[in-house]
Each structure stands twice: as structure tokens, then as C-alpha cells.
Enzyme design. Structure first.
Site, PDB file in Angstrom:
ATOM      1  CE  LYS A   1      -3.976   1.581   2.759  1.00 49.49           C
ATOM      2  NZ  LYS A   1      -4.880   1.718   3.874  1.00 49.49           N
TER       3      LYS A   1
ATOM      4  CB  SER B   1      -8.334   3.466   2.611  1.00 49.15           C
ATOM      5  OG  SER B   1      -7.331   2.766   3.597  1.00 49.15           O
TER       6      SER B   1
ATOM      7  CB  SER C   1      -8.935   0.829   5.520  1.00 50.00           C
ATOM      8  OG  SER C   1      -9.134   2.063   5.439  1.00 50.00           O
TER       9      SER C   1
END
Lengths: 473, 94
Positions: free
Chosen positions: A77, A152, A176
Site C-alpha cells: 500500500k 482504503s 481499511s
């Protein structure tokens, strides 16, 4: 090489039995990533040193020094620092920021010989549940590209679900990791707060953030977690090994029925009830539990998290690093840099955070929310006196359409109803595939969430493997 | 609904906001606050316990070799000169 159902364990076998080299394995993922990334927008950047990384992994294997993740291609990420690589947190304000050090989890993965394919898309600074808040465009759900992948950690989820990586690292502040895992048909694990060092993860809500894995199987998620976990003196909230229990396989499962009545799609609730029934038939004891204050979790979370976000994001001022926009004086430098650098949701949350911490309001908002948080923790503590794990759906709905909730912040926040209480309490939770429901003729994945007491992370892998077996059968 | 001066909040937050976006924020911020205000209904206090986390201090030694990260940090700066971060002059004569 067939990538569709390839797991870390299977890839490990191919590599260790010399049926494939890391260079070949990684090349297969690179071809797929280059072919599909325009469509999915999962990676913000595919790294150019991937083959060199794979060669180093092959050398480790040739020397017999392989570890569970040696030569395994991963997506990272965009808010986790890899030295020498851009880490933008999908924000314009950090579009030129090159990490000056490795995150603790990256140090661990490098030692293990894992290969980083690229940095994956996300909601800006991890604020969102759809990746629509990324400054670099929305990622698309491989099950239906008109729909969001969740967020997210939507980019990491798409890399794994779309076979652009075997597994990925995400971060979870209010769901997330778990929500995108559920919406993309993956396993997503949020460790006990403190199990994994946050050193080198770009902070959103520091009392809530944890790094964790997204993977195709419980075993894969466990392999990644075991590699990245551990105490780190650079994160003063990281916990020693002695804190963690090697729990037995959970037998008694609590279901907070009172919490599942509102806002859950009917077919999601039906699938949940059927899954719980399968667990009962399999020999687990199912009991109703009460979490009296959990109904306030979402509201309290949307005070605590913006408060922490507004203080964490105060550092982005265009003075020391990141993007700088010059104004007419120093104050205007700040105003312009932050006005142009932050996206809409970030600006919104900074304003909310500033308000709830401001003089005259902090007692009614921030301090009250932290008191409610203590009550939620207490609710979980009491519940775990009687049950081993707690089960809920991960998300009340399957993936929604791109744009469907983008203009309504509160509708977007509601996607987190079952995941935020876990971060507020600091306990670990895992999301597992729980079948599919149909929307507009497309079958979309949904998730089952299991929650365990502090430090009982390993018991979630036990129940997770049970659940995989039961649902798969 | 709580009366919020969103323009003032934006100033406090050091964020320049366009007139157009200000119109949206003046609607959204009070809506979000109205939603979170439901915590006022939650009653009772829980005694704050020292949980699994407490304040941990590291040894007061060098965390890393001096100047180990200097070059990386200089390169990350928007404006640097002779090994220093260059900032705007904030003191004036008048």
C-alpha cells in the site's frame, strides 16, 4: 503459469522444488500487472527493480536460505515506506516524496526475501471506504469494474483479487483492510493494536492504525502476519511477544444480534445467518451477546479519527518535504500548500478534527468520544469472558457502484459500521469470504468478520481455517 | 444543529478553501457533527485503566549514527542551500 488460485504456500512449493524460479514467478505477475493495470488502476507505480529483487531471492533459495516469503511477489500500500521509493499515500501533497527509510514491516519483508512489485492505490491518507478519495483515480473491483473495490486498501485488494500480486500489505484504521478484502473476496486481517510496528506507516489515526495482510487464504495471511509482527522500539505502542497467547481453537462464538438489525442488506444477513448455522452444525456453540455501547462506535470513531488525523496531517506544510505552493507570505504558503495539496475528504476531516479539539468543544466531542471508546472496550472485555470469538458481517452491503456514495460523506461512513468498533477496542479481527450475493446480474463477494480478544490473534487463524473448510465444503 | 463557523475552522486548519467548496463544507460539516453528536446519549463512565499500552521510554542514547539520513532529508526538502533547509524570512524591519 496459472496465477488464478496460486497461494503463497503453493508458490513456495514451486520455488523450493525448482519447478519455477522467483524470476519466472515474478515475471508472470509483471506481465499480468502490465496487461491489467490500466483497467484496474490497482498500482500507482510498478517498480523497475523487480527482476533484481527476484534474482536476489533466487540466490537465497540456491543457498538454501529460503524463508516462507522468499521470492513471493507482493503489493505494498502506498502509505508504507520503502527506502528510495515514492510513498504518496495517494495524495498530491506527497506526490514527490521519496521515503528516506524503510518501514519496520519492509525491513522484515526484505530480510525474508519477499519481492515488492509496486505501490498500490488507496484513499488519500487512508481516508475512505472506496478508493474514490485517491488523488490518482479510483481502483476497480475485478468482480465488476463498474464497482468500487472497498477502501482504503482498495488497491492492495485489487492486486490480489485480480492476480496482479500473490498477497499484499494494507493498513486498517477503521476497516481499511477488512472491508476491501470482503468486497473483493479475500482474507483480510487486522492484528491486535501493537502486534505490528507502525514505524514507517504514514499516520492517519495513530491510536487506531495497524498494518496487516490481504491474501487469498487464511494460511497466506498468517504467513505474512508472522513475518511482519514483533516488538519494535521505534513504535512505543508495539507489544512484546509475551503479550500474545497461543489460543486454542475457538469453540464458543458470540453473535451481537441487536447490532445486526439495521442497515444490513437482507441477502447479506441471510448469508451471515446461514454461515453461523453451518458453524453450529460443525460443532461450534453459538450464543447471543450484548455489546451495549457498540451502537455509538461509528459516531465516536468519526470524532477520534478526524481529531488524530488533523494533528497528524498538520506536519504537511510545504516547509520540510512534500509539495510546496508559494503564497504571499508564510501563512499563505501554508494555506496554499494545504489547500491545493489535500483532497476534498482530507480537508473535510481536518476541519472536523480541528473543531472537535477546539477550545469550548473538546469536552463535549473529543473527551466524550474517548470516554465512549473506553465503554466499547469494556463491552468487548465483558463479552469475551463468555465467548472465544465474536462474529458479524464485515460490511453491511456488497461493493457499491463507483460514484454512488461519493457525494454523501455520511453514507460512505456507514460502510464501516461493523469494522470501526474493532479499532476503537484495539482487538484483532479477520474478514473471510462468505459467499456471494447478486446485484444487477453480477455475483459479488461478501465477508464474515471474526473478532478475538487482545493478543488472541492466532485463534482467528484457527477459526478462519475452520470457516474456510466449512464454506468451501 | 451546532452553529459552526467553517471559514474560521479552515483558517485555523491552515487550508485555503474556494468559495464554491465552502458552500459544500458549510452544509457537510454541520451534518457530520449532527451525526456524531449522538454520543451525548451514551451514559456512564468507565474507570480508565492502564491497559496493555503504557508510556514506554527508550534509552537516552543515539538512536542512529549521526548524519545517517542527512542526504535523504536534504533531498526531500523543497528548498535547501549549503546543507540547510531554506525557509521564508519572517522578521521584517517595519
Amino acid at each position: 503459469m496459472e496465477l488464478k488460485d496460486l497461494t503463497i504456500r503453493e508458490a513456495r512449493k514451486l520455488l523450493d522444488e525448482n519447478k519455477a524460479t522467483a524470476v519466472e514467478l515474478v515475471a508472470a505477475y509483471m506481465r499480468r500487472a502490465q496487461e491489467k493495470n490500466d483497467e484496474f488502476n490497482a498500482y500507482l507505480e510498478i517498480f523497475d527493480d523487480v527482476e533484481e529483487q527476484a534474482k536476489r531471492a533466487d540466490e537465497m533459495i540456491a543457498r538454501g536460505e529460503m524463508k516462507p516469503l522468499t521470492g513471493i511477489p507482493l503489493a505494498i500500500k502506498d502509505n508504507i515506506l520503502i527506502k528510495g521509493c515514492v510513498a504518496s499515500a495517494a495524495s498530491k501533497i506527497l506526490e514527490n516524496y521519496v521515503a528516506s527509510y524503510d518501514a519496520h514491516v519492509i525491513e522484515k519483508l526484505k530480510e525474508a526475501g519477499a519481492v515488492f512489485l509496486g505501490r498500490a492505490n488507496m484513499d488519500e491518507f487512508a481516508m475512505g471506504s472506496s478508493t474514490e478519495n485517491s488523488a490518482y483515480g479510483v481502483s476497480r473491483n475485478p468482480h465488476d469494474t463498474m464497482r468500487i473495490p472497498g477502501g482504503s486498501s482498495g488497491g492492495p485488494a485489487v492486486t490480489v483479487a485480480g492476480d496482479l500480486a500473490i498477497a499484499a500489505l494494507g493498513t486498517d484504521t477503521g476497516g481499511s483492510i477488512r472491508q476491501p478484502a470482503a468486497l473483493c473476496g479475500l482474507v483480510g486481517f487486522k492484528p491486535t493494536y501493537g502486534a505490528v510496528s507502525r514505524y514507517g506507516a504514514i499516520a492517519l489515526g495513530s491510536s487506531l492504525d495497524q498494518i496487516g495482510p490481504l491474501a487469498k487464504s487464511v494460511e497466506d495471511a498468517q504467513i505474512l502476519f508472522e513475518t511482519i509482527r514483533g516488538i519494535d522500539e521505534r513504535d512505543s505502542t508495539s507489544l512484546p511477544d509475551t503479550f500474545f497467547k497461543n489460543g486454542d481453537t475457538p469453540k464458543k462464538i458470540g453473535v451481537p444480534r441487536h447490532f445486526l438489525n439495521e442497515g444490513v442488506d437482507e441477502d447479506v444477513l441471510t448469508a451471515f445467518n446461514e454461515s453461523v448455522e453451518k458453524l453450529r452444525v460443525d460443532g461450534h456453540e453459538i450464543v447471543d451477546i450484548e455489546l451495549p455501547n457498540v451502537k455509538y462506535a461509528l459516531a465516536a470513531y468519526y470524532i477520534v479519527m478526524p481529531a488524530e488525523a488533523s494533528t497528524n496531517l498538520a506536519r504537511y506544510d510545504g516547509v520540510r518535504y512534500g509539495v510546496a505552493h508559494k503564497g504571499k507570505d508564510l501563512l499563505d504558503d501554508y494555506m496554499q500548500t494545504r489547500g491545493k495539496g489535500f483532497g476534498k475528504e482530507s480537508r473535510r476531516r481536518i476541519l472536523i478534527g480541528t473543531f472537535v479539539l477546539s477550545s469550548g468543544y473538546a469536552d463535549a466531542y473529543y473527551r466524550k468520544a474517548t470516554a465512549v471508546r473506553e465503554q466499547i472496550r469494556e463491552d468487548f472485555r465483558k463479552a469475551f469472558e463468555n465467548v472465544d470469538v465474536i462474529a458479524t458481517p464485515t460490511s453491511p452491503t456488497p461493493a457499491f457502484k463507483i460514484g454512488e456514495r461519493a457525494s454523501d460523506p455520511l453514507a460512505m461512513y456507514a460502510a464501516d459500521i461493523f469494522t470501526v468498533p474493532i479499532n476503537m477496542a484495539g482487538v484483532p479481527a479477520i474478514s473471510l469470504p462468505m459467499g456471494k450475493v447478486e446485484r444487477d446480474g453480477t455475483r459479488l463477494p461478501i465477508g464474515m468478520q471474526f473478532i478475538a480478544p487482545h493478543g488472541a490473534d492466532s485463534s482467528l487463524f484457527s477459526i478462519g481455517k475452520d470457516f474456510e473448510r466449512i464454506i468451501g465444503a | 444543529m451546532t452553529d459552526v463557523d467553517v471559514t474560521k475552522l479552515a483558517k485555523l486548519s491552515r487550508i485555503a478553501v474556494s468559495d464554491e467548496e465552502m458552500k459544500d463544507l458549510e452544509k457537510e460539516v454541520p451534518e457530520i457533527l449532527a451525526f456524531v453528536e449522538q454520543i451525548a446519549e451514551a451514559g456512564g463512565e468507565v474507570a480508565k485503566e492502564t491497559g496493555e499500552h503504557y508510556n514506554i521510554l527508550r534509552e537516552d542514547t543515539e538512536p542512529h549514527e549521526s548524519s545517517a539520513y542527512t542526504n535523504e532529508m536534504l533531498e526531500a526538502m523543497p528548498d535547501a542551500k549549503n546543507g540547510y533547509l531554506k525557509v521564508r524570512k519572517i522578521i521584517s524591519q517595519d
